[in-house]
Write an enzyme that holds these catalytic residues in place. Structure first.
Site, PDB file in Angstrom:
ATOM      1  N   ASP A   1     115.243 -42.305  43.613  1.00 56.00           N
ATOM      2  CA  ASP A   1     114.272 -43.359  43.910  1.00 56.00           C
ATOM      3  C   ASP A   1     114.930 -44.427  44.797  1.00 56.00           C
ATOM      4  OD1 ASP A   1     111.879 -44.843  43.586  1.00 56.00           O
ATOM      5  OD2 ASP A   1     112.692 -45.905  41.840  1.00 56.00           O
TER       6      ASP A   1
ATOM      7  N   GLY B   1     103.669 -48.791  40.123  1.00 52.65           N
ATOM      8  CA  GLY B   1     102.566 -48.368  39.248  1.00 52.65           C
ATOM      9  C   GLY B   1     102.399 -49.192  37.973  1.00 52.65           C
TER      10      GLY B   1
ATOM     11  N   ASN C   1     104.745 -44.117  40.983  1.00 46.03           N
ATOM     12  CA  ASN C   1     106.002 -44.542  40.345  1.00 46.03           C
ATOM     13  C   ASN C   1     105.754 -45.604  39.275  1.00 46.03           C
ATOM     14  OD1 ASN C   1     106.899 -43.088  42.539  1.00 46.03           O
ATOM     15  ND2 ASN C   1     108.541 -44.513  43.043  1.00 46.03           N
TER      16      ASN C   1
ATOM     17  N   ASN D   1     108.011 -47.999  36.482  1.00 44.95           N
ATOM     18  CA  ASN D   1     109.282 -48.392  35.895  1.00 44.95           C
ATOM     19  C   ASN D   1     109.140 -49.607  34.971  1.00 44.95           C
ATOM     20  OD1 ASN D   1     111.951 -48.617  35.292  1.00 44.95           O
ATOM     21  ND2 ASN D   1     112.689 -48.902  37.356  1.00 44.95           N
TER      22      ASN D   1
HETATM   23  P1  13P Z   1     107.085 -50.718  38.852  1.00 45.97           P
HETATM   24  O1  13P Z   1     108.360 -51.290  38.301  1.00 45.97           O
HETATM   25  O2  13P Z   1     106.160 -51.778  39.348  1.00 45.97           O
HETATM   26  O3  13P Z   1     106.435 -49.792  37.913  1.00 45.97           O
HETATM   27  O4  13P Z   1     107.492 -49.868  40.157  1.00 45.97           O
HETATM   28  C1  13P Z   1     108.372 -48.791  40.023  1.00 45.97           C
HETATM   29  C2  13P Z   1     108.650 -48.143  41.325  1.00 45.97           C
HETATM   30  O5  13P Z   1     107.859 -48.179  42.233  1.00 45.97           O
HETATM   31  C3  13P Z   1     109.928 -47.421  41.478  1.00 45.97           C
HETATM   32  O6  13P Z   1     110.151 -46.973  42.764  1.00 45.97           O
END
Ligand code: 13P
Length: 286
Positions: free
Chosen positions: A79, A213, A233, A235
C-alpha cells in the site's frame, strides 16, 4: 486465480473487494477470519510503516500460509509503495499486487517510475495501481476537523490527466482523488460521484481503486461500487476498533498474557471488516 482474475470477477460481478491494512498477526487474523466466515475475497495490504514493523518477508509468508490453509482468494498488496526499490522488494518477497504512489513526485518522475514498476511487476504477472493526485488526510490520527476543509486543500482528479497517465504508464488500476480522504473526521466524508463517473468513462478498461474507505457515507460507497470501483481501502476504522478495545481491556484486567489481551480487540476488528465486506457486496463471492 491471478490477481487480475480476482479483480475482473469483481468488476463483472458488480462488487468491490475490501483492501484491509494489516499490521501484524492480530489484524491479519481478523481480516482472514472474517473473509473465511463470509466467504469473501479480500486484499491484505500493508503500508511502508506496517511493512517495516512486520517485516516484508514475514508478511509474505504469513499470507502464503493463510492462502494454503484457507484456500480463499487472498491478495497481498503493498500500500503506497513510495519508490521503485520498495516495490521491487515486495515483488521479490511474493506480494500479489503493487500500489506505486508517486503522487508526491514531479509528474514526469511519477510516470517514469510507474513505468519501471509496471515492467517489473508485469514480468511476474502482478498488477500495478498508480495515482497522480495525492490522496489527502492521514490514517494515523483521529481528528475533529471538518473533512471539507481538508478536501478543499487537495487536487481532485482530472479525468483527462488520469487517462494520459494510464496510457503512458500501463498501470492496471487507477486510484483517484474524489474527496476520499484518508482518516476519520468530525463528519462523514462525502465523495464527488459525478467526478468518479467521468473518471470511469475516461478509463473503461482500467480497474478503479478507492482509498480512504473509513468514515465515508455508506450510500456514497454503494454508488461508487456501482460506478465500477473494484477495490476499497480501509485502515483507520480497523485501527480505532483495535485501539479502543485494547485500551478498555487493559483498563479492566490484571491479566498479563499478551495473547489474552488482544482477543477482544481482534473480535472488534472483525466486526468492522464484516460490515465493510457486506457494504462492498463481496460476501459469498469466492
Ligand atoms: P482509511 O484510513 O481512511 O481507511 O484509508 C486507508 C487507505 O486508503 C490505505 O491506503
Amino acid at each position: 486465480m491471478t490477481a487480475i482474475d480476482i479483480l475482473t470477477k469483481a468488476k463483472n460481478g458488480g462488487y468491490a473487494i475490501g483492501a484491509f491494512n494489516v499490521a501484524g498477526i492480530e489484524t491479519l487474523k481478523a481480516v482472514v477470519g472474517t473473509a473465511k466466515e463470509l466467504q469473501s475475497p479480500v486484499i491484505l495490504e500493508a503500508s511502508d510503516g506496517e511493512v517495516k514493523y512486520v517485516g516484508i518477508k514475514e508478511l509474505a509468508y504469513l499470507v502464503k500460509i493463510q492462502k494454503e490453509e484457507t484456500g480463499l482468494p487472498l491478495l497481498l498488496n503493498l500500500d503506497h509503495g513510495k519508490d521503485f526499490e520498495t516495490c521491487k522488494q515486495a515483488i521479490e518477497a511474493g506480494f500479489d499486487y503493487i500500489h506505486f504512489d508517486g503522487s508526491n513526485l514531479p509528474v514526469a518522475e511519477n510516470i517514469a517510475t510507474a513505468k519501471e514498476v509496471v515492467k517489473l511487476a508485469h514480468a511476474h504477472a502482478i498488477p500495478v495501481e498508480g495515482e497522480i493526485d495525492h490522496i489527502q488526510g492521514s490514517s494515523s490520527d483521529r481528528t475533529k476537523e471538518d473533512p471539507r476543509t481538508i478536501q478543499q486543500g487537495g487536487l481532485y482528479t482530472d479525468p483527462e490527466k488520469a487517462q494520459k497517465f494510464v496510457e503512458q504508464t500501463g498501470v492496471d488500476v487507477f486510484a483517484g482523488f474524489i474527496g476520499n480522504l484518508h482518516g476519520i473526521y468530525a463528519q462523514e466524508i462525502r465523495l464527488d460521484l459525478n467526478l468518479l463517473a467521468q473518471i470511469e468513462a475516461a478509463l473503461p478498461h482500467t480497474f478503479l481503486s478507492l482509498h480512504g474507505g473509513s468514515g465515508v457515507n455508506e450510500e456514497d460507497i454503494k454508488k461508487a461500487v456501482k460506478t465500477n470501483v473494484v477495490k476499497i481501502n480501509v485502515n483507520s476504522e480497523l485501527r480505532v476498533a483495535y485501539k479502543m478495545t485494547l485500551q478498555a481491556t487493559l483498563n479492566a484486567t490484571n491479566e498479563i498474557a499478551i495473547y489474552k489481551l488482544t482477543t477482544q480487540a481482534i473480535e472488534e476488528v472483525k466486526k468492522v471488516v464484516a460490515r465493510k465486506i457486506r457494504l462492498f457486496g463481496s460476501e459469498g463471492k469466492i
